[in-house]
Design a protein around this motif. Structure first.
Motif, PDB file in Angstrom:
ATOM      1  N   LEU A   1      11.598   3.362  -1.260  1.00  0.00           N
ATOM      2  CA  LEU A   1      12.338   3.337  -2.512  1.00  0.00           C
ATOM      3  C   LEU A   1      12.773   4.760  -2.831  1.00  0.00           C
ATOM      4  CD1 LEU A   1      13.153   1.789  -5.172  1.00  0.00           C
ATOM      5  CD2 LEU A   1      10.965   2.597  -6.085  1.00  0.00           C
ATOM      6  N   THR A   2      14.051   4.932  -3.112  1.00  0.00           N
ATOM      7  CA  THR A   2      14.557   6.239  -3.538  1.00  0.00           C
ATOM      8  C   THR A   2      15.154   6.076  -4.929  1.00  0.00           C
ATOM      9  OG1 THR A   2      16.670   5.868  -2.412  1.00  0.00           O
ATOM     10  CG2 THR A   2      15.009   7.120  -1.221  1.00  0.00           C
ATOM     11  N   VAL A   3      14.816   7.017  -5.809  1.00  0.00           N
ATOM     12  CA  VAL A   3      15.293   6.980  -7.188  1.00  0.00           C
ATOM     13  C   VAL A   3      15.927   8.335  -7.497  1.00  0.00           C
ATOM     14  CG1 VAL A   3      14.634   6.736  -9.607  1.00  0.00           C
ATOM     15  CG2 VAL A   3      13.444   5.380  -7.847  1.00  0.00           C
ATOM     16  N   ASN A   4      17.173   8.304  -7.928  1.00  0.00           N
ATOM     17  CA  ASN A   4      17.848   9.518  -8.361  1.00  0.00           C
ATOM     18  C   ASN A   4      18.296   9.286  -9.801  1.00  0.00           C
ATOM     19  OD1 ASN A   4      19.904  11.500  -8.927  1.00  0.00           O
ATOM     20  ND2 ASN A   4      19.796  12.023  -6.760  1.00  0.00           N
TER      21      ASN A   4
ATOM     22  N   LEU B   1       6.128   0.829  -7.789  1.00  0.00           N
ATOM     23  CA  LEU B   1       5.759  -0.397  -7.075  1.00  0.00           C
ATOM     24  C   LEU B   1       6.434  -1.613  -7.703  1.00  0.00           C
ATOM     25  CD1 LEU B   1       4.196  -1.876  -4.889  1.00  0.00           C
ATOM     26  CD2 LEU B   1       2.229  -1.916  -6.421  1.00  0.00           C
ATOM     27  N   ASN B   2       6.480  -1.688  -9.024  1.00  0.00           N
ATOM     28  CA  ASN B   2       7.135  -2.812  -9.697  1.00  0.00           C
ATOM     29  C   ASN B   2       8.628  -2.870  -9.366  1.00  0.00           C
ATOM     30  OD1 ASN B   2       4.594  -2.788 -10.844  1.00  0.00           O
ATOM     31  ND2 ASN B   2       5.321  -3.228 -12.905  1.00  0.00           N
ATOM     32  N   ILE B   3       9.272  -1.707  -9.333  1.00  0.00           N
ATOM     33  CA  ILE B   3      10.696  -1.641  -8.973  1.00  0.00           C
ATOM     34  C   ILE B   3      10.880  -2.118  -7.540  1.00  0.00           C
ATOM     35  CG2 ILE B   3      12.657  -0.072  -8.599  1.00  0.00           C
ATOM     36  CD1 ILE B   3      11.539   1.608 -10.963  1.00  0.00           C
ATOM     37  N   THR B   4      10.024  -1.647  -6.654  1.00  0.00           N
ATOM     38  CA  THR B   4      10.113  -2.039  -5.236  1.00  0.00           C
ATOM     39  C   THR B   4       9.954  -3.544  -5.086  1.00  0.00           C
ATOM     40  OG1 THR B   4       9.236   0.108  -4.544  1.00  0.00           O
ATOM     41  CG2 THR B   4       9.086  -1.692  -2.949  1.00  0.00           C
TER      42      THR B   4
ATOM     43  N   ASN C   1      17.360  15.719  -5.013  1.00  0.00           N
ATOM     44  CA  ASN C   1      16.874  15.198  -6.294  1.00  0.00           C
ATOM     45  C   ASN C   1      16.410  13.748  -6.243  1.00  0.00           C
ATOM     46  OD1 ASN C   1      17.276  17.658  -7.648  1.00  0.00           O
ATOM     47  ND2 ASN C   1      19.411  17.148  -8.026  1.00  0.00           N
ATOM     48  N   ASP C   2      16.356  13.155  -5.055  1.00  0.00           N
ATOM     49  CA  ASP C   2      15.792  11.811  -4.930  1.00  0.00           C
ATOM     50  C   ASP C   2      14.272  11.895  -4.980  1.00  0.00           C
ATOM     51  OD1 ASP C   2      18.291  10.736  -4.589  1.00  0.00           O
ATOM     52  OD2 ASP C   2      17.964  10.041  -2.539  1.00  0.00           O
ATOM     53  N   ILE C   3      13.674  10.956  -5.691  1.00  0.00           N
ATOM     54  CA  ILE C   3      12.223  10.781  -5.651  1.00  0.00           C
ATOM     55  C   ILE C   3      11.981   9.667  -4.649  1.00  0.00           C
ATOM     56  CG2 ILE C   3      10.151  10.240  -6.971  1.00  0.00           C
ATOM     57  CD1 ILE C   3      11.812  11.040  -9.499  1.00  0.00           C
ATOM     58  N   ILE C   4      11.079   9.892  -3.707  1.00  0.00           N
ATOM     59  CA  ILE C   4      10.842   8.952  -2.611  1.00  0.00           C
ATOM     60  C   ILE C   4       9.459   8.323  -2.764  1.00  0.00           C
ATOM     61  CG2 ILE C   4      10.705   8.696  -0.099  1.00  0.00           C
ATOM     62  CD1 ILE C   4      12.289  11.375   0.062  1.00  0.00           C
ATOM     63  N   TYR C   5       9.426   6.994  -2.688  1.00  0.00           N
ATOM     64  CA  TYR C   5       8.174   6.238  -2.712  1.00  0.00           C
ATOM     65  C   TYR C   5       8.150   5.391  -1.439  1.00  0.00           C
ATOM     66  CZ  TYR C   5       8.609   7.342  -7.680  1.00  0.00           C
ATOM     67  OH  TYR C   5       8.772   7.989  -8.877  1.00  0.00           O
ATOM     68  N   ILE C   6       7.043   5.443  -0.713  1.00  0.00           N
ATOM     69  CA  ILE C   6       6.963   4.726   0.563  1.00  0.00           C
ATOM     70  C   ILE C   6       5.761   3.791   0.529  1.00  0.00           C
ATOM     71  CG2 ILE C   6       6.836   4.957   3.067  1.00  0.00           C
ATOM     72  CD1 ILE C   6       7.945   7.857   2.629  1.00  0.00           C
TER      73      ILE C   6
ATOM     74  N   THR D   1       0.842  -1.183   0.000  1.00  0.00           N
ATOM     75  CA  THR D   1       0.000   0.000   0.000  1.00  0.00           C
ATOM     76  C   THR D   1       0.880   1.237   0.000  1.00  0.00           C
ATOM     77  OG1 THR D   1      -1.633  -1.197   1.313  1.00  0.00           O
ATOM     78  CG2 THR D   1      -1.834   1.202   1.238  1.00  0.00           C
ATOM     79  N   PRO D   2       0.739   2.128  -0.985  1.00  0.00           N
ATOM     80  CA  PRO D   2       1.503   3.377  -0.938  1.00  0.00           C
ATOM     81  C   PRO D   2       1.020   4.233   0.228  1.00  0.00           C
ATOM     82  CG  PRO D   2       0.238   3.209  -2.992  1.00  0.00           C
ATOM     83  CD  PRO D   2      -0.100   2.023  -2.152  1.00  0.00           C
ATOM     84  N   ILE D   3       1.941   4.833   0.941  1.00  0.00           N
ATOM     85  CA  ILE D   3       1.579   5.715   2.060  1.00  0.00           C
ATOM     86  C   ILE D   3       2.281   7.057   1.892  1.00  0.00           C
ATOM     87  CG2 ILE D   3       1.116   3.813   3.665  1.00  0.00           C
ATOM     88  CD1 ILE D   3       3.833   4.402   4.984  1.00  0.00           C
ATOM     89  N   THR D   4       1.729   8.063   2.555  1.00  0.00           N
ATOM     90  CA  THR D   4       2.310   9.402   2.537  1.00  0.00           C
ATOM     91  C   THR D   4       2.488   9.874   3.973  1.00  0.00           C
ATOM     92  OG1 THR D   4       1.104   9.796   0.488  1.00  0.00           O
ATOM     93  CG2 THR D   4       2.090  11.713   1.537  1.00  0.00           C
TER      94      THR D   4
END
Length: 115
Positions: free
Chosen positions: A57-60, A104-107, A42-47, A4-7
């Protein structure tokens, strides 16, 4: 696996001295617990939340770095981490069009690499 994505609330901690302002840490607050995130500019953060675990997940894209950290409440530091440090390694693992993949697929794929 039901992710589940959370913020959650994110808070940047800094300190200042004669040389300037320094970033000490980024803290994620979720359900009364604090977690230390390892992120850069510049990291994009997905939790994501899955059962009681949290995955960050952090993506730069600029620096070709992807990281996945797994947290287990209430431990403030990751219990497992996995990083990819080059664009070539990212493309080798996810393909040339990796930037079009949902986070989500990357995670879900990187979870298999956690120790």
């Amino acid at each position: 696996m039901s992710m589940t994505p959370i913020t959650p609330t994110l808070k940047l901690h800094t300190h200042q001295d004669n040389d300037g302002i320094y970033i000490n840490s980024m803290i994620m607050k979720h359900k009364g617990n604090n977690y230390h995130l390892y992120v850069g500019t510049n990291d994009i953060i997905y939790i994501y939340s899955e059962s009681i675990a949290l995955y960050v997940l952090t993506v730069n894209k600029e620096h070709g770095i992807i990281g996945l950290n797994a947290y287990m409440p209430p431990e403030p530091f990751p219990i497992n981490s996995f990083y990819i440090h080059s664009s070539k390694e990212i493309k080798d693992l996810f393909g040339l069009q990796w930037e079009q993949l949902p986070a989500l697929n990357i995670t879900l794929k990187l979870i298999n690499y956690l120790m």
